[in-house]
Design a protein around this motif. Structure first.
Motif, PDB file in Angstrom:
ATOM      1  N   ILE A 438       0.872  -1.176   0.000  1.00  0.00           N
ATOM      2  CA  ILE A 438       0.000   0.000   0.000  1.00  0.00           C
ATOM      3  C   ILE A 438       0.905   1.220   0.000  1.00  0.00           C
ATOM      4  N   LYS A 439       0.760   2.057  -1.019  1.00  0.00           N
ATOM      5  CA  LYS A 439       1.644   3.223  -1.103  1.00  0.00           C
ATOM      6  C   LYS A 439       0.959   4.494  -0.628  1.00  0.00           C
ATOM      7  N   GLU A 440      -0.331   4.658  -0.990  1.00  0.00           N
ATOM      8  CA  GLU A 440      -0.976   5.931  -0.627  1.00  0.00           C
ATOM      9  C   GLU A 440      -1.607   5.834   0.756  1.00  0.00           C
ATOM     10  N   LYS A 441      -1.779   6.999   1.366  1.00  0.00           N
ATOM     11  CA  LYS A 441      -2.408   7.052   2.677  1.00  0.00           C
ATOM     12  C   LYS A 441      -3.776   7.701   2.566  1.00  0.00           C
ATOM     13  N   PRO A 442      -4.679   7.365   3.489  1.00  0.00           N
ATOM     14  CA  PRO A 442      -6.019   7.958   3.429  1.00  0.00           C
ATOM     15  C   PRO A 442      -5.997   9.478   3.603  1.00  0.00           C
ATOM     16  N   PHE A 443      -5.068   9.954   4.398  1.00  0.00           N
ATOM     17  CA  PHE A 443      -4.975  11.404   4.576  1.00  0.00           C
ATOM     18  C   PHE A 443      -3.574  11.828   4.217  1.00  0.00           C
ATOM     19  N   ASN A 444      -3.481  13.108   3.826  1.00  0.00           N
ATOM     20  CA  ASN A 444      -2.138  13.648   3.754  1.00  0.00           C
ATOM     21  C   ASN A 444      -1.681  13.883   5.170  1.00  0.00           C
ATOM     22  N   ASN A 445      -0.483  13.437   5.454  1.00  0.00           N
ATOM     23  CA  ASN A 445       0.027  13.679   6.794  1.00  0.00           C
ATOM     24  C   ASN A 445       0.168  15.160   7.010  1.00  0.00           C
ATOM     25  N   ASN A 446      -0.205  15.548   8.174  1.00  0.00           N
ATOM     26  CA  ASN A 446      -0.153  16.963   8.464  1.00  0.00           C
ATOM     27  C   ASN A 446       0.626  17.143   9.761  1.00  0.00           C
ATOM     28  N   ILE A 447       1.787  16.524   9.799  1.00  0.00           N
ATOM     29  CA  ILE A 447       2.579  16.574  11.026  1.00  0.00           C
ATOM     30  C   ILE A 447       3.769  17.502  10.825  1.00  0.00           C
ATOM     31  N   THR A 448       3.943  18.423  11.731  1.00  0.00           N
ATOM     32  CA  THR A 448       5.131  19.273  11.689  1.00  0.00           C
ATOM     33  C   THR A 448       6.105  18.769  12.748  1.00  0.00           C
ATOM     34  N   THR A 449       7.358  18.669  12.360  1.00  0.00           N
ATOM     35  CA  THR A 449       8.355  18.146  13.283  1.00  0.00           C
ATOM     36  C   THR A 449       9.310  19.261  13.697  1.00  0.00           C
ATOM     37  N   PHE A 450       9.522  19.392  14.985  1.00  0.00           N
ATOM     38  CA  PHE A 450      10.445  20.405  15.497  1.00  0.00           C
ATOM     39  C   PHE A 450      11.611  19.730  16.206  1.00  0.00           C
ATOM     40  N   LEU A 451      12.779  20.343  16.112  1.00  0.00           N
ATOM     41  CA  LEU A 451      13.927  19.859  16.871  1.00  0.00           C
ATOM     42  C   LEU A 451      14.202  20.829  18.016  1.00  0.00           C
ATOM     43  N   LYS A 452      14.390  20.286  19.198  1.00  0.00           N
ATOM     44  CA  LYS A 452      14.671  21.145  20.361  1.00  0.00           C
ATOM     45  C   LYS A 452      15.779  20.533  21.209  1.00  0.00           C
TER      46      LYS A 452
END
Ligand code: ADP
Ligand code: MG
Length: 680
Positions: A438-452
């Motif tokens: 399975i290549k596609e996902k049901p939703f577009n990921n909407n995750i923002t990643t921060f480095l701290k």
């Protein structure tokens, strides 16, 4: 076959009960098991300077005469022996050595050979705790390239070296399984002389991964895997099963009742599985798809179809929390289908367990969901038609094969994994399987990643405060510090205490030491929003689905594998919500660690991340073999030797008669696995 190589390790020179036990702990049971663990490097002792030619840091073999002892009577001061040759002097320094030993090994005014590393102290050359001290007649046994082996706890490196030296001295020839031409074309030598050379290299190049000796062995190891799967496959194909009828109408009705529309890939995969279920060949299929692509529903729908055929279905997952979650979801989604589903776990009361076992046998239960311990027990089914194993990367190859051989011929098998598997490994370790992706996902990921950096932990606290105030929930992940569960629990508890001191959220912690029941209770409270935050170890990594949680904090993120970070991050934003992932790191990051974290920050595609990870880190724990305590290759390197994987694939397809390769299977210990299937 009557070869000494297959003798028990205890027959090796220098190996007694104690050492044998230590070796067994490392999966070394026979002499050949030992020899297949090749040296990890060499030590070149051929540099023989006179004392006016010494170089700092260099391993040197020197010919000297001891001329003076210095045995200070003050604790912690080392013993010193001053030695000379015709060109200068040097002090040999000993810590933790008895006086007698020194007098014996370094008699005054006698020429001896000493080998070790040259260091400098107060502007003078010296050698501390030399590796070898020998009489002059042993020159040739020291002045050479020596193999260096992996440390085995409880056995001194010198002892290991000696055992290897004895065992690799003369290895008897084994009848060749390859054609002469095949060997000659590649400039390879016989199996026995190859392995002998790898333990007794003449040059540093001899033990390189690209040396002819190394490649020969790597190729044979790959081939042994392929042969095994060829045999397994043959066995599977030979068996015919009663085909299941998968009706299009039924598929449509269940799909219509789902709260969402299936993605194109989900439909494609359901179709592939349906064809297998409907055929008269037993299905062995691997379903690969990134976190959150919706594999669970594929499993459920196909399970329902099998149940429609009056068969029972078993779903196996790695943790009880996950089992519980699947159970609830299934009940919820399929409430109209008149399917009798049960959960089995160790936290269920004995009496209830008994009932479940009885009902499985009588056929009253259609679908059973549980952890893999489910199958180790003496569960009997009335008519098991389908086994689904979720997050299969947590199981080893051997476990998987054992399992697949449990059901009878009419049992189809589906494995599911979110861990992208490199092509070379698919060839060798999944050769028994068909593959769906399975290549596609049901939703577009909407995750923002921060480095701290962890020095800015107050920023992190402020940030999660805002999130929680706007009714978000949070996973707070502490790394697994140690193999000891105790320390990990301590870390989690300490974090919880810290957060309780600093903030006023409702929170709990979960870790491996909690009873399943307590853990479940916490997870349910979390799901019902009675908690704001959960402090945990990587326990949340495997497949948990709580769509409310949209923030995850991962501490010491530099310690995780990238695929693992990706899995962890996949726990949030599961309903397409805007989510965030805070990767907290120790502030003195190495260049490599910086690069790795940047990959995660910039990518949301698991396959891409896995590829990058592989390039940076080398092939390591992709398949989770660490967890299952199994290593898939001792010699071959799936990245470095990809050409040999291709060659072996071509080679194995041309083999008709596997008889002359029996010994190869025996060498690489594949026969045991095959016998499981044979018996099953
Ligand atoms: P994984 O492949 O990681 O096991 P899951 O099966 O847990 O993923 O699915 C992730 C989430 O997406 C779940 O909450 C699931 O209900 C949801 N989901 C699955 N398929 C679809 C779809 N076609 N449309 C919308 N949501 C979906
Ligand atoms: Mg899943």
């Amino acid at each position: 076959m009557n070869n000494k190589l297959f003798d028990s390790i205890i027959k090796a020179k220098g190996v007694g009960q104690i050492i044998s036990k230590k070796l067994n702990e490392k999966n070394i049971y026979t002499k050949i098991d030992l020899l297949l663990r090749l040296p990890i490097g060499t030590i070149d002792r051929r540099f023989c300077p006179t004392l006016d030619q010494l170089e700092i840091g260099k391993i040197s073999t020197i010919f000297v005469r001891p001329i003076k002892y210095n045995f200070p009577r003050i604790r912690n001061l080392p013993f010193r022996v001053t030695c000379e040759d015709n060109f200068g002097k040097i002090d040999i320094v000993f810590f933790n050595v008895r006086e007698n030993y020194i007098r014996q090994q370094l008699p005054l005014n006698t020429e001896i050979i000493i080998s070790g590393k040259i260091t400098i102290y107060k502007n003078k050359f010296q050698m501390t705790n030399p590796d070898y001290i020998q009489t002059i007649d042993k020159e040739m046994s020291i002045k050479k390239i020596m193999s260096k082996y992996l440390n085995i706890s409880g056995i001194s490196p010198k002892t290991i070296q000696k055992i290897y030296f004895e065992e690799s001295k003369d290895i008897s020839e084994i009848e060749e399984w390859h054609d002469k031409n095949f060997i000659n074309e590649r400039g390879w030598s016989s199996w026995s002389s190859s392995i002998k050379k790898l333990h007794n290299p003449e040059t540093n190049d001899d033990i390189n991964k690209n040396s002819n000796y190394y490649e020969r062995l790597a190729f044979d190891e790959i081939l042994s895997n392929l042969l095994l799967f060829k045999k397994i496959r043959k066995r599977i194909i030979r068996k015919t099963k009663i085909n299941k009828e998968i009706s299009k109408e039924y598929l449509n009705t269940i799909q219509q009742k789902l709260p969402f529309k299936l993605t194109k890939d989900q439909i494609k995969v359901i179709n592939e599985i349906s064809i297998d279920l409907g055929s008269s060949k037993k299905m062995m299929r691997l379903l690969q798809g990134d976190v959150g692509c919706g594999k669970t529903i594929v499993a459920f729908i196909t399970a329902a179809c099998v149940i429609k055929n009056d068969y029972q279905v078993a779903i196996m997952v790695p943790t009880e929390i996950l089992a519980m979650q699947h159970y609830k979801l299934f009940k919820n989604l399929f409430k109209d289908e008149n399917i009798n589903v049960e959960l089995i776990s160790s936290s269920i009361k004995k009496e209830k367990q008994k009932t479940i076992l009885n009902e499985l046998l009588s056929g009253k239960i259609d679908l059973i969901i549980g952890t893999h311990s489910l199958f180790q027990n003496r569960i009997k089914f009335k008519k098991l038609g389908y086994i689904i194993i979720d997050e299969q990367h947590k199981f080893g190859v051997k476990q998987r094969i054992e399992l697949a051989s449990k059901g009878d011929t009419n049992t189809d098998v589906l494995l599911m994994t979110a861990t992208p598997i490199p092509r070379t490994l698919i060839i060798t370790n999944y050769g028994d399987l068909d593959l769906s992706t399975i290549k596609e996902k049901p939703f577009n990921n909407n995750i923002t990643t921060f480095l701290k950096p962890n020095s800015k932990i107050d920023d992190v606290l402020n940030f999660i405060e805002k999130r929680i105030n706007s009714s978000d929930q949070v996973y707070w992940v502490c790394p697994i510090i140690d193999e000891s569960e105790k320390l990990n629990v301590k870390a989690v508890n300490e974090r919880l205490k810290f957060l309780k001191n600093k903030t006023s959220y409702k929170m709990e912690c979960i870790h491996g030491n909690l009873k399943e029941q307590e853990r479940d209770k916490i997870m349910i409270n979390f799901l019902e929003k009675k908690l704001d935050l959960i402090v945990c170890t990587t326990i949340v990594e495997v497949g948990l689905d709580n769509p409310n949680v949209n923030t995850i904090v991962i501490e010491n993120s530099e310690r995780f594998g990238l695929s693992q970070l990706h899995q962890l991050r996949g726990r949030v934003g599961r309903s397409g919500n805007e989510a965030c992932c805070l990767l907290v790191y120790h502030k003195n990051l190495s260049e490599l660690s910086k690069k790795r974290l940047k990959i995660i920050k910039d990518n949301l595609n698991g396959f891409l991340i896995a590829e990058e990870d592989l390039k940076l880190r080398g092939y390591g724990d992709i398949l989770g073999f660490k967890q299952s305590g199994e290593k898939d290759f001792l010699i071959a390197d799936p990245i470095y030797h990809s050409h040999l994987f291709d060659l072996a694939k071509e080679y194995v397809d041309k083999i008709d008669d596997t008889k002359k390769f029996e010994i190869l299977l025996k060498i690489f210990n594949k026969q045991k696995i095959y016998n499981i299937i044979d018996a099953g």
